[in-house]
Scaffold this motif. Structure first.
Motif, PDB file in Angstrom:
ATOM      1  N   GLY A  27       0.804  -1.214   0.000  1.00 46.95           N
ATOM      2  CA  GLY A  27       0.000   0.000   0.000  1.00 46.95           C
ATOM      3  C   GLY A  27       0.836   1.262   0.000  1.00 46.95           C
ATOM      4  O   GLY A  27       2.072   1.218  -0.004  1.00 46.95           O
ATOM      5  N   ARG A  53      -9.647   0.876   2.304  1.00 46.48           N
ATOM      6  CA  ARG A  53      -8.444   1.540   1.792  1.00 46.48           C
ATOM      7  C   ARG A  53      -8.882   2.885   1.256  1.00 46.48           C
ATOM      8  O   ARG A  53      -9.990   3.023   0.723  1.00 46.48           O
ATOM      9  N   GLU A  57      -5.610   5.652  -3.328  1.00 50.35           N
ATOM     10  CA  GLU A  57      -4.374   4.954  -2.944  1.00 50.35           C
ATOM     11  C   GLU A  57      -3.905   4.079  -4.099  1.00 50.35           C
ATOM     12  O   GLU A  57      -4.695   3.476  -4.809  1.00 50.35           O
TER      13      GLU A  57
END
Length: 106
Positions: A27, A53, A57
């Motif tokens: 990530g 998330r 991203e």
């Protein structure tokens, strides 16, 4: 129900193929993220993930055949994310990837 009454309309160029593959990703915080990829196309994927998330991203997802791909989180809801790939996977590689995933190759 009229089409104008729908809250959300999907407009994809390619249909998604159902898969069940546990993939490792990295990530934006450089931490490992485990994804359970549930569907895939040459341009994107949907996966289950622990927690949400952030939209926008960028994830580096490792898959058989194609190696590491970069995907941007386009939506995140209830432990599921939808991602658009930075670059589409070439169709020959995509079909080889799909075959590997369906065979259960790691």
């Amino acid at each position: 129900m009229a089409a104008t009454a729908l809250a959300y309309s999907e407009k994809r160029e390619l249909p998604r193929d159902e898969v069940d593959y546990r993939a490792r990703a990295c990530g934006g915080d450089a931490q490992t993220v485990w994804l359970q990829v549930v569907n895939l196309s040459a341009q994107g994927l949907m996966a289950r993930v622990s927690g949400d998330r952030p939209i926008g991203e960028r994830l580096r997802v490792t898959l058989p055949v194609v190696g590491t791909i970069v995907a941007e989180v386009r939506w995140s809801l209830g432990g599921r994310i939808g991602c658009e790939l930075d670059r589409p996977i070439g169709m020959a590689d995509y079909y080889e990837l799909l075959a590997a995933l369906l065979r259960g190759v790691r």
